[in-house]
Design a protein around this motif. Structure first.
Motif, mmCIF file in Angstrom:
data_model
loop_
_atom_site.group_PDB
_atom_site.id
_atom_site.type_symbol
_atom_site.label_atom_id
_atom_site.label_comp_id
_atom_site.label_asym_id
_atom_site.label_seq_id
_atom_site.Cartn_x
_atom_site.Cartn_y
_atom_site.Cartn_z
ATOM 1 N N GLY A 81 47.986 98.631 -66.457
ATOM 2 C CA GLY A 81 49.081 97.891 -65.847
ATOM 3 C C GLY A 81 49.355 96.536 -66.464
ATOM 4 N N MET A 82 48.783 96.256 -67.643
ATOM 5 C CA MET A 82 48.904 94.926 -68.240
ATOM 6 C C MET A 82 49.572 94.984 -69.609
ATOM 7 S SD MET A 82 45.912 92.050 -68.580
ATOM 8 C CE MET A 82 46.351 90.316 -68.655
ATOM 9 N N ILE A 83 50.512 94.072 -69.823
ATOM 10 C CA ILE A 83 51.157 93.864 -71.117
ATOM 11 C C ILE A 83 51.123 92.365 -71.401
ATOM 12 C CG2 ILE A 83 53.338 93.911 -72.397
ATOM 13 C CD1 ILE A 83 52.178 96.641 -72.184
ATOM 14 N N SER A 84 50.716 91.982 -72.599
ATOM 15 C CA SER A 84 50.636 90.567 -72.939
ATOM 16 C C SER A 84 51.241 90.316 -74.305
ATOM 17 C CB SER A 84 49.184 90.081 -72.916
ATOM 18 O OG SER A 84 48.635 90.208 -71.637
ATOM 19 N N GLN A 85 51.627 89.081 -74.531
ATOM 20 C CA GLN A 85 52.229 88.678 -75.788
ATOM 21 C C GLN A 85 52.042 87.179 -75.947
ATOM 22 O OE1 GLN A 85 55.788 89.365 -73.737
ATOM 23 N NE2 GLN A 85 56.662 87.422 -74.367
ATOM 24 N N HIS A 86 52.212 86.687 -77.176
ATOM 25 C CA HIS A 86 52.349 85.257 -77.382
ATOM 26 C C HIS A 86 53.749 84.842 -76.954
ATOM 27 C CE1 HIS A 86 48.578 85.207 -79.413
ATOM 28 N NE2 HIS A 86 48.998 85.864 -80.476
ATOM 29 N N ASN A 87 53.854 83.648 -76.392
ATOM 30 C CA ASN A 87 55.187 83.122 -76.118
ATOM 31 C C ASN A 87 55.948 82.996 -77.438
ATOM 32 O OD1 ASN A 87 54.365 82.873 -73.502
ATOM 33 N ND2 ASN A 87 55.064 80.765 -73.253
ATOM 34 N N ALA A 88 57.245 83.272 -77.418
ATOM 35 C CA ALA A 88 58.043 83.186 -78.639
ATOM 36 C C ALA A 88 57.892 81.796 -79.248
ATOM 37 C CB ALA A 88 59.503 83.473 -78.322
ATOM 38 N N GLY A 89 57.370 81.758 -80.469
ATOM 39 C CA GLY A 89 57.187 80.501 -81.170
ATOM 40 C C GLY A 89 55.847 79.840 -80.970
ATOM 41 N N LEU A 90 55.041 80.286 -79.995
ATOM 42 C CA LEU A 90 53.786 79.618 -79.677
ATOM 43 C C LEU A 90 52.638 80.623 -79.661
ATOM 44 C CD1 LEU A 90 54.846 77.194 -76.787
ATOM 45 C CD2 LEU A 90 54.478 76.649 -79.193
ATOM 46 N N ALA A 91 51.840 80.638 -80.740
ATOM 47 C CA ALA A 91 50.719 81.565 -80.810
ATOM 48 C C ALA A 91 49.567 81.135 -79.913
ATOM 49 C CB ALA A 91 50.230 81.678 -82.253
ATOM 50 N N SER A 92 49.555 79.878 -79.475
ATOM 51 C CA SER A 92 48.477 79.395 -78.605
ATOM 52 C C SER A 92 48.761 79.666 -77.139
ATOM 53 C CB SER A 92 48.262 77.892 -78.809
ATOM 54 O OG SER A 92 49.442 77.169 -78.467
ATOM 55 N N ALA A 93 49.952 80.146 -76.816
ATOM 56 C CA ALA A 93 50.351 80.381 -75.428
ATOM 57 C C ALA A 93 50.530 81.872 -75.183
ATOM 58 C CB ALA A 93 51.657 79.648 -75.115
ATOM 59 N N ASN A 94 49.879 82.373 -74.147
ATOM 60 C CA ASN A 94 49.962 83.789 -73.798
ATOM 61 C C ASN A 94 50.800 83.981 -72.543
ATOM 62 O OD1 ASN A 94 48.223 84.274 -75.892
ATOM 63 N ND2 ASN A 94 46.420 84.567 -74.601
ATOM 64 N N ALA A 95 51.680 84.954 -72.593
ATOM 65 C CA ALA A 95 52.410 85.373 -71.403
ATOM 66 C C ALA A 95 51.805 86.693 -70.941
ATOM 67 C CB ALA A 95 53.894 85.538 -71.707
ATOM 68 N N TYR A 96 51.057 86.659 -69.843
ATOM 69 C CA TYR A 96 50.424 87.857 -69.297
ATOM 70 C C TYR A 96 51.329 88.476 -68.243
ATOM 71 C CZ TYR A 96 46.157 85.732 -71.216
ATOM 72 O OH TYR A 96 45.219 85.166 -72.041
ATOM 73 N N TYR A 97 51.517 89.793 -68.330
ATOM 74 C CA TYR A 97 52.262 90.537 -67.312
ATOM 75 C C TYR A 97 51.326 91.575 -66.711
ATOM 76 C CZ TYR A 97 56.761 88.513 -68.579
ATOM 77 O OH TYR A 97 57.796 87.649 -68.790
ATOM 78 N N LEU A 98 51.085 91.475 -65.402
ATOM 79 C CA LEU A 98 50.251 92.415 -64.673
ATOM 80 C C LEU A 98 51.067 93.049 -63.564
ATOM 81 C CD1 LEU A 98 46.664 90.910 -64.155
ATOM 82 C CD2 LEU A 98 47.214 93.248 -64.824
ATOM 83 N N ARG A 99 51.157 94.364 -63.611
ATOM 84 C CA ARG A 99 51.915 95.092 -62.597
ATOM 85 C C ARG A 99 53.325 94.525 -62.452
ATOM 86 N NH1 ARG A 99 47.269 95.785 -57.852
ATOM 87 N NH2 ARG A 99 45.891 97.160 -59.026
ATOM 88 N N GLY A 100 53.930 94.171 -63.589
ATOM 89 C CA GLY A 100 55.312 93.724 -63.605
ATOM 90 C C GLY A 100 55.551 92.274 -63.287
ATOM 91 N N LEU A 101 54.500 91.478 -63.082
ATOM 92 C CA LEU A 101 54.669 90.061 -62.788
ATOM 93 C C LEU A 101 54.131 89.235 -63.947
ATOM 94 C CD1 LEU A 101 53.710 89.942 -59.004
ATOM 95 C CD2 LEU A 101 55.988 89.762 -60.017
ATOM 96 N N GLY A 102 54.979 88.388 -64.494
ATOM 97 C CA GLY A 102 54.595 87.551 -65.616
ATOM 98 C C GLY A 102 55.594 86.434 -65.808
ATOM 99 N N ASN A 103 55.357 85.619 -66.836
ATOM 100 C CA ASN A 103 56.197 84.461 -67.080
ATOM 101 C C ASN A 103 56.109 84.109 -68.552
ATOM 102 O OD1 ASN A 103 57.378 81.882 -67.236
ATOM 103 N ND2 ASN A 103 56.675 81.319 -65.201
ATOM 104 N N SER A 104 57.236 84.006 -69.234
ATOM 105 C CA SER A 104 57.230 83.644 -70.647
ATOM 106 C C SER A 104 57.563 82.174 -70.873
ATOM 107 C CB SER A 104 58.230 84.523 -71.412
ATOM 108 O OG SER A 104 59.542 84.342 -70.905
ATOM 109 N N GLN A 105 57.597 81.384 -69.805
ATOM 110 C CA GLN A 105 57.871 79.958 -69.923
ATOM 111 C C GLN A 105 56.572 79.179 -70.115
ATOM 112 O OE1 GLN A 105 60.799 78.450 -69.962
ATOM 113 N NE2 GLN A 105 62.203 80.032 -69.236
#
Length: 735
Positions: A81-105
């Motif tokens: 149930g988890m999808i993660s990525q680096h924030n666009a432009g920021l390799a030090s920042a992770n946007a974690y999405y668990l069960r459809g809830l996440g934040n790319s800010q």
């Protein structure tokens, strides 16, 4: 074989049992032994994983090593149930999405629905949450709202990183690697006891990576990093009852993460797209440089950018006193983040003056304190966990946007703000053992929170930026506060010592905030907290003398006032703009299965999961988001599985090992308005190792993304790529 065991084995075989080191296996057991016992602190006290009525995936030290998990974002590859990525432009920042809830800010005025903790200390900012695993004992990923026991109330989940404590004897380890794209790493840790009651440890890491993205304009390599960090730990055994732990840590990450250039054609990733991404190439004309404490001047004076620099300083103190029938702990933490970046986002713009460039410098300071009490009463019929928590954080940030110049950089935005948040909470949870088999859990948390925001007009660019008075003139408040009670109910029933049924209802919320980096004062709008109720039921079970473990969780999560950013009619101007707002209600349903098995010299795991996500209500304010669209980063089907083999070979005077892991995601959207999506993703990682009989020397070779799977992680003026294929050689020494 009993009917129960026969039925379960048939079900697992039908799932397709792939393998790798079973998640959170404490040690490598002998061939004839079963799976190792897993101890977690998902309920803020040590418990066996199989006894906890919580959906949690745990990674022990052996698993982290075998799966080559080097930082926090890599754990998400194996969490249902988890999808993660680096924030666009920021390799030090992770946007974690668990069960459809996440934040790319990654702005301080937004809080994350999936939070990060290091040694029980909350990491407030998403800007630099990609924690490097350089001396890690265990990682726990808790799925679903954390509205009771953990420091900050959240709707999606929590990632808890637990670092190793100093040993009572001298020991040293060192690991070096070399691999694709000139990536070189080094890790070292030394345990140095000062006396029988004073133990110490020093750890460090270094990473150098030239990057895999080539600029066809400048000839430079991007999407690499140069990072290093140091950590010192001290443990004082003051008495038989009192234990004190202290740590100090500094990490520095200099990295880039840019998007890809595109050419004419029908894109398989973008709906009605007229261009196709060229993987691992960019056309950016902005040369790289080192970020500084004033990146606006760096860009203007040097004409260079494409940099990100984050520096973290962290201090932690934990005192634990054993009361005989329980314990009391005091946990204090301080973290300072200094971050700046210069990012060109439109990857096809070769003239850097005309490009869309974001420039940022910011700091964040946070202080947290917690008192936690654990006790068992009434002949262990009641276990109580209760505590008090306090956090204060202060952020200062300046974000400047340049775009549309010809021979000079043209500033179009200069947002300067100071943000302060204070939160305090009291929490308690009681586990009541009604019978030897039946346990009822009741818990709750009362949270008080206050946030304030102050803006400063630009002193460098006339007419840009704005003041508090201007924002207030639009009727936008500069202070928010909330009092909120979030309860939890759970019940568990032991069918037998190795099979537990459980069900729970948990409430959590994520704070409200502002559009803090708005270009104009009228867009500095507020948004309310989002609230989630999650209902879960499942089984945790082991069979065949602990050689097979099967954990299944079904859930329904309903989130109201979902925070999203999309085209909406501004409540201030009445004009359509891209703004954060409370979008409406999102409902996510799913089933998550985690299985592992020990079959002789083989250890296996298979984790399929199913997820159905939809918007059931959208607020009338939006002009683009509708219930016909789907939530982002919610693949319908996911699977991770693998196998690890380890065998002692006398002729080689050591042990040989091999592992392979496969992870699969069905296509999912990465843009809120469903304009951009991934294709089907299939990744395969493989590795081989040799370890001497005394465990002092090990060498290995592994490959990640063997299938050369290409994927995208975000779309912000350009499509951003996932990691390419990598080969790595390793050498590890122990003393």
């Amino acid at each position: 074989m009993t009917k129960k065991n026969l039925l379960l084995s048939t079900c697992i075989l039908s799932l397709g049992m792939f393998s790798a080191p079973a998640f959170a296996e404490e040690a490598q057991p002998a061939a004839e032994q079963g799976l190792g016992e897993i101890v977690v602190t998902a309920q803020r006290r040590e418990q066996k994983l199989q006894d906890v009525p919580v959906a949690v995936t745990a990674f022990a030290q052996a698993t982290i090593a075998q799966l080559r998990l080097n930082d926090a974002i890599q754990t998400s590859k194996f969490v249902p149930g988890m999808i993660s990525q680096h924030n666009a432009g920021l390799a030090s920042a992770n946007a974690y999405y668990l069960r459809g809830l996440g934040n790319s800010q990654s702005t301080a005025t937004f809080d994350a629905p999936v939070t990060t903790y290091v040694d029980d200390v909350y990491v407030a900012r998403q800007n630099a949450n990609n924690y490097a695993f350089f001396d890690t004992e265990r990682v726990e990923v808790l799925r679903g709202p954390q509205g009771t026991l953990f420091g900050r109330n959240t709707t999606g989940g929590a990632i808890n990183v637990i670092m190793k404590r100093p040993k009572d004897h001298f020991a040293a380890t060192m690991e070096v690697t070399a691999g694709s794209y000139d990536r070189y790493t080094a890790k070292a840790s030394v345990d140095m006891p000062i006396s029988t009651s004073v133990l110490s440890k020093l750890s460090a890491f270094y990473v150098s990576d030239k990057g895999y993205l080539r600029s066809i304009t400048t000839g430079e390599k991007l999407n690499g990093e140069t990072s290093w960090g140091m950590r010192g730990d001290l443990r004082v055994l003051a008495s038989s009852n009192l234990k004190l732990d202290m740590s100090a840590e500094f990490t520095r990450n200099a990295s880039t993460y840019s998007g890809m250039r595109s050419v004419a054609g029908a894109s398989p990733y973008v709906v009605n797209g007229a261009t196709v991404p060229v993987f691992y190439e960019t056309a950016t004309g902005l040369y790289k440089t080192e970020c500084t404490q004033n990146n606006v001047y760096t860009l203007q004076l040097l004409g260079k950018g494409n940099c990100n620099l984050s520096m973290n300083t962290a201090l932690m103190f934990k005192g634990a006193y054993d009361l005989g029938n329980g314990s009391i702990e005091y946990i204090a933490g301080y973290r300072h983040l200094n971050q700046g970046y210069i990012n060109q986002y439109d990857a096809n713009t070769t003239n850097p003056y005309a490009a869309y460039i974001l420039v940022d410098n910011g700091t964040n300071d946070q202080w947290s304190q917690e008192v936690k009490y654990n006790t068992s009463l009434f002949d262990n019929r009641l276990h109580l966990t209760a505590g008090l928590f306090y956090l204060q954080e202060i952020s200062n940030d300046r974000q400047t946007t340049f775009n549309g110049g010809t021979t000079a950089f043209r500033a179009i935005q200069d947002s300067i703000y100071r943000f302060k948040a204070e939160t305090a909470a009291g929490y308690a949870q009681g586990d009541v053992k009604v019978t030897d088999a039946l346990t009822v859990t009741l818990g709750g948390r009362f949270t008080w929170e206050k946030k304030t925001l102050h803006f400063t007009p630009s002193s460098q660019f006339a007419g840009l930026g704005y003041s508090d008075a201007t924002v207030l003139g639009y009727g936008i408040p500069l202070a928010q506060s909330i009092n909120k009670f979030t309860p939890r109910f759970a019940v568990s029933y032991k069918v037998d010592p190795d099979v537990m049924l459980f069900a729970s209802a948990t409430n959590g919320f994520k704070s409200g905030g502002w559009n803090g980096t708005a270009a104009v004062a009228s867009s500095a709008v507020t948004f309310r907290p989002e609230k989630t109720w999650s209902y879960e039921a499942g089984v945790k079970s082991e069979f065949f003398n602990h050689k097979l473990r099967v954990n299944i969780t079904g859930y329904i999560a309903r989130t109201q006032d979902l925070q999203a950013t999309a085209a909406v009619i501004s409540p201030v101007t009445g004009v359509t703009a891209s703004l954060p707002f409370n979008a409406g209600t999102q409902v996510v349903k799913g089933v998550e299965i985690e299985t592992s098995a020990k079959l002789g010299d083989f250890t296996l795991f298979a984790n399929p999961s199913f997820m159905q996500a939809k918007y059931t209500y959208i607020t009338p304010a939006t002009t683009a988001l509708t219930t016909a669209l789907s939530p982002v980063r919610t693949p319908t089907f996911q699977f991770s599985g693998g196998v690890a083999y380890e065998k002692a070979v006398d002729a080689l005077k050591g042990t040989i090992g091999a592992n392979v892991a496969w992870r699969h995601n069905s296509p999912y959207w990465v843009a809120v308005l469903n304009t951009t999506h991934t294709l089907t993703e299939d990744y395969v990682d493989m590795g081989v190792t040799y370890r001497t009989a005394d465990d002092k020397i090990s060498i290995g070779f592994d490959v990640s993304n063997l299938t050369k799977q290409k994927t995208i992680t975000a779309n912000f003026l350009s499509l951003f790529p996932g990691d390419p294929q990598r080969f790595t050689a390793r050498l590890k020494l122990k003393i």
